[in-house]
Design a protein around this motif. Sequence first.
Motif, PDB file in Angstrom:
ATOM      1  N   SER A 213       0.834  -1.196   0.000  1.00  0.00           N
ATOM      2  CA  SER A 213       0.000   0.000   0.000  1.00  0.00           C
ATOM      3  C   SER A 213       0.874   1.253   0.000  1.00  0.00           C
ATOM      4  O   SER A 213       2.061   1.197   0.332  1.00  0.00           O
ATOM      5  N   PRO A 214       0.308   2.399  -0.332  1.00  0.00           N
ATOM      6  CA  PRO A 214       1.075   3.643  -0.311  1.00  0.00           C
ATOM      7  C   PRO A 214       1.204   4.248   1.085  1.00  0.00           C
ATOM      8  O   PRO A 214       1.766   5.339   1.238  1.00  0.00           O
ATOM      9  N   ASP A 215       0.689   3.575   2.094  1.00  0.00           N
ATOM     10  CA  ASP A 215       0.725   4.121   3.450  1.00  0.00           C
ATOM     11  C   ASP A 215       2.158   4.388   3.902  1.00  0.00           C
ATOM     12  O   ASP A 215       3.055   3.560   3.687  1.00  0.00           O
ATOM     13  N   ALA A 216       2.367   5.519   4.562  1.00  0.00           N
ATOM     14  CA  ALA A 216       3.689   5.867   5.076  1.00  0.00           C
ATOM     15  C   ALA A 216       4.074   4.915   6.205  1.00  0.00           C
ATOM     16  O   ALA A 216       3.238   4.503   7.009  1.00  0.00           O
ATOM     17  N   MET A 217       5.347   4.557   6.253  1.00  0.00           N
ATOM     18  CA  MET A 217       5.826   3.668   7.303  1.00  0.00           C
ATOM     19  C   MET A 217       7.314   3.925   7.518  1.00  0.00           C
ATOM     20  O   MET A 217       8.079   3.969   6.551  1.00  0.00           O
ATOM     21  N   ARG A 218       7.709   4.121   8.751  1.00  0.00           N
ATOM     22  CA  ARG A 218       9.110   4.351   9.101  1.00  0.00           C
ATOM     23  C   ARG A 218       9.462   3.393  10.237  1.00  0.00           C
ATOM     24  O   ARG A 218       8.744   3.327  11.246  1.00  0.00           O
ATOM     25  N   ARG A 219      10.549   2.647  10.063  1.00  0.00           N
ATOM     26  CA  ARG A 219      10.906   1.590  10.998  1.00  0.00           C
ATOM     27  C   ARG A 219      12.372   1.695  11.404  1.00  0.00           C
ATOM     28  O   ARG A 219      13.200   2.250  10.694  1.00  0.00           O
ATOM     29  N   ASP A 220      12.682   1.095  12.570  1.00  0.00           N
ATOM     30  CA  ASP A 220      14.037   1.098  13.117  1.00  0.00           C
ATOM     31  C   ASP A 220      14.466  -0.354  13.322  1.00  0.00           C
ATOM     32  O   ASP A 220      14.077  -0.987  14.297  1.00  0.00           O
ATOM     33  N   PRO A 238      25.873  -0.096  36.561  1.00  0.00           N
ATOM     34  CA  PRO A 238      25.521  -0.272  37.970  1.00  0.00           C
ATOM     35  C   PRO A 238      24.111  -0.837  38.095  1.00  0.00           C
ATOM     36  O   PRO A 238      23.273  -0.634  37.209  1.00  0.00           O
ATOM     37  N   PRO A 239      23.820  -1.559  39.169  1.00  0.00           N
ATOM     38  CA  PRO A 239      22.470  -2.096  39.345  1.00  0.00           C
ATOM     39  C   PRO A 239      21.429  -0.985  39.276  1.00  0.00           C
ATOM     40  O   PRO A 239      21.674   0.152  39.677  1.00  0.00           O
ATOM     41  N   GLY A 240      20.269  -1.322  38.739  1.00  0.00           N
ATOM     42  CA  GLY A 240      19.205  -0.331  38.629  1.00  0.00           C
ATOM     43  C   GLY A 240      17.910  -0.967  38.189  1.00  0.00           C
ATOM     44  O   GLY A 240      17.875  -2.115  37.755  1.00  0.00           O
ATOM     45  N   ASN A 241      16.840  -0.213  38.339  1.00  0.00           N
ATOM     46  CA  ASN A 241      15.519  -0.649  37.893  1.00  0.00           C
ATOM     47  C   ASN A 241      15.096   0.355  36.834  1.00  0.00           C
ATOM     48  O   ASN A 241      14.793   1.511  37.141  1.00  0.00           O
ATOM     49  N   ARG A 242      15.067  -0.078  35.560  1.00  0.00           N
ATOM     50  CA  ARG A 242      14.977   0.883  34.463  1.00  0.00           C
ATOM     51  C   ARG A 242      14.287   0.277  33.248  1.00  0.00           C
ATOM     52  O   ARG A 242      14.114  -0.934  33.154  1.00  0.00           O
ATOM     53  N   VAL A 243      13.939   1.142  32.310  1.00  0.00           N
ATOM     54  CA  VAL A 243      13.440   0.712  31.009  1.00  0.00           C
ATOM     55  C   VAL A 243      14.186   1.480  29.933  1.00  0.00           C
ATOM     56  O   VAL A 243      14.430   2.687  30.063  1.00  0.00           O
ATOM     57  N   LEU A 244      14.579   0.782  28.870  1.00  0.00           N
ATOM     58  CA  LEU A 244      15.340   1.381  27.777  1.00  0.00           C
ATOM     59  C   LEU A 244      14.667   1.056  26.451  1.00  0.00           C
ATOM     60  O   LEU A 244      14.195  -0.072  26.240  1.00  0.00           O
ATOM     61  N   ASP A 245      14.637   2.026  25.552  1.00  0.00           N
ATOM     62  CA  ASP A 245      14.135   1.811  24.200  1.00  0.00           C
ATOM     63  C   ASP A 245      15.316   1.507  23.283  1.00  0.00           C
ATOM     64  O   ASP A 245      16.273   2.284  23.204  1.00  0.00           O
ATOM     65  N   CYS A 246      15.257   0.381  22.584  1.00  0.00           N
ATOM     66  CA  CYS A 246      16.315   0.041  21.631  1.00  0.00           C
ATOM     67  C   CYS A 246      16.195   0.934  20.394  1.00  0.00           C
ATOM     68  O   CYS A 246      15.090   1.280  19.969  1.00  0.00           O
ATOM     69  N   HIS A 247      17.335   1.286  19.823  1.00  0.00           N
ATOM     70  CA  HIS A 247      17.321   2.133  18.624  1.00  0.00           C
ATOM     71  C   HIS A 247      18.606   1.964  17.843  1.00  0.00           C
ATOM     72  O   HIS A 247      19.625   1.490  18.362  1.00  0.00           O
ATOM     73  N   THR A 248      18.572   2.342  16.573  1.00  0.00           N
ATOM     74  CA  THR A 248      19.736   2.306  15.699  1.00  0.00           C
ATOM     75  C   THR A 248      20.270   3.730  15.524  1.00  0.00           C
ATOM     76  O   THR A 248      19.795   4.670  16.175  1.00  0.00           O
ATOM     77  N   LEU A 249      21.224   3.897  14.617  1.00  0.00           N
ATOM     78  CA  LEU A 249      21.701   5.240  14.303  1.00  0.00           C
ATOM     79  C   LEU A 249      20.618   6.063  13.613  1.00  0.00           C
ATOM     80  O   LEU A 249      20.514   7.265  13.822  1.00  0.00           O
ATOM     81  N   ALA A 300      26.119   3.098  22.121  1.00  0.00           N
ATOM     82  CA  ALA A 300      26.305   3.960  20.955  1.00  0.00           C
ATOM     83  C   ALA A 300      26.157   3.085  19.715  1.00  0.00           C
ATOM     84  O   ALA A 300      27.102   2.403  19.317  1.00  0.00           O
ATOM     85  N   PRO A 301      24.975   3.060  19.101  1.00  0.00           N
ATOM     86  CA  PRO A 301      24.748   2.151  17.974  1.00  0.00           C
ATOM     87  C   PRO A 301      25.713   2.406  16.830  1.00  0.00           C
ATOM     88  O   PRO A 301      26.114   3.537  16.568  1.00  0.00           O
ATOM     89  N   GLU A 302      26.080   1.330  16.140  1.00  0.00           N
ATOM     90  CA  GLU A 302      27.023   1.413  15.035  1.00  0.00           C
ATOM     91  C   GLU A 302      26.352   1.299  13.673  1.00  0.00           C
ATOM     92  O   GLU A 302      26.973   1.584  12.648  1.00  0.00           O
ATOM     93  N   TRP A 303      25.093   0.859  13.645  1.00  0.00           N
ATOM     94  CA  TRP A 303      24.417   0.593  12.384  1.00  0.00           C
ATOM     95  C   TRP A 303      23.183   1.479  12.212  1.00  0.00           C
ATOM     96  O   TRP A 303      22.429   1.685  13.162  1.00  0.00           O
ATOM     97  N   THR A 304      22.972   1.971  10.985  1.00  0.00           N
ATOM     98  CA  THR A 304      21.677   2.527  10.630  1.00  0.00           C
ATOM     99  C   THR A 304      20.755   1.362  10.286  1.00  0.00           C
ATOM    100  O   THR A 304      21.221   0.244   9.997  1.00  0.00           O
ATOM    101  N   SER A 305      19.457   1.617  10.279  1.00  0.00           N
ATOM    102  CA  SER A 305      18.516   0.564   9.905  1.00  0.00           C
ATOM    103  C   SER A 305      18.780   0.049   8.499  1.00  0.00           C
ATOM    104  O   SER A 305      18.804  -1.161   8.258  1.00  0.00           O
ATOM    105  N   LEU A 306      18.981   0.972   7.566  1.00  0.00           N
ATOM    106  CA  LEU A 306      19.153   0.561   6.179  1.00  0.00           C
ATOM    107  C   LEU A 306      20.437  -0.237   5.982  1.00  0.00           C
ATOM    108  O   LEU A 306      20.429  -1.308   5.342  1.00  0.00           O
ATOM    109  N   ASP A 307      21.540   0.234   6.536  1.00  0.00           N
ATOM    110  CA  ASP A 307      22.799  -0.498   6.395  1.00  0.00           C
ATOM    111  C   ASP A 307      22.706  -1.884   7.028  1.00  0.00           C
ATOM    112  O   ASP A 307      23.214  -2.870   6.483  1.00  0.00           O
TER     113      ASP A 307
END
Length: 322
Positions: A213-220, A238-249, A300-307
């Motif tokens: 479809s022509p619907d816009a879509m952007r992904r990581d 260090p120990p901790g109670n946390r949440v992290l979002d994964c991401h690329t460059l 510090a991510p080393e890869w873009t999604s496309l690469d």
Amino acid sequence: MTSSQAPRAPFGGSVALLGASSALARDLTLSLAAAGAASLQLYVRDIAGSERWLREHHLLDRCALYTYADYGSVPHDAVINFIGAGDPQRVAGMGDAIFDVTRHYDDMVLDGLRRHPQRRYIFMSSGAVYGHSFQLPADTTTPATFPVNALAPQDFYAIAKLVAECRHRALPQLDITDLRVFNYFSRTQDLSARFFICDILRAIRDSATLRTSPDAMRRDFLHPQDFYQMIECVLAAPPGNRVLDCHTLEPVDKLELLEAMQARFGLKYEVAGAAAVVNSTGAKPHYYSLRRDAAKLGYAPEWTSLDGVLSEAAALLSVIPA
């Protein structure tokens, strides 16, 4: 891909992986084994199948295999919980069972943490916990939004992960990190799964025309090396109670991805009408996050999604019989 990052000493303790036969867990097992420092305990349902996989990758002497009934009987320093459906088709088919499955194995790990509070727990969560809020990418102020008066099966997976995160935040004394994975792609991807990237690769493999479809879509799309780096950053922090979002460059747009796959692999595609896509967690035009909290742990991510996609797709397609 960049290479300016200083080497990090790999985690040297014992690591238990629940759901170790999942594709994501197996990729991490390969990375941890290659680093050579951690002692690995793999918890699975199918011991024989996992033995075959370990033998194929020359890892039988590097990993100890256990059933889930064995969990808790063998000491370990960290546990990573991969339990859960990854394929959208399977998610859609599980229905309300996703709540019981998620809760059961999370309880199993939390019971162990209460007895051994020095233990580290990494829970594989999902970007889906933000709900139906991806007209824009997630950031530090994005609320979780669900149609509470009209919940559908496609909401159950996200809510099960969100409930688990809430339980974890209610236990601030325990070392728990929830990792929200948005999209992940590697050369070990099962092409029968109903992901858009799999639709692309099946079309290339079969010399077919992809209709979308022509619907816009952007992904990581997270690369295996960056996922491993994220895990090592958490284990070294260090120990901790946390949440992290994964991401690329950098994430990638659908049209940019299609054009790149056409140029690199000869993908044939048509953009017209509405495509038959399994939206197990709802439609999300901008399914990625701008949160960068993981940088505080040295990520510090080393890869873009496309690469990352182009590199892993080349490796995957090279082993598919013509």
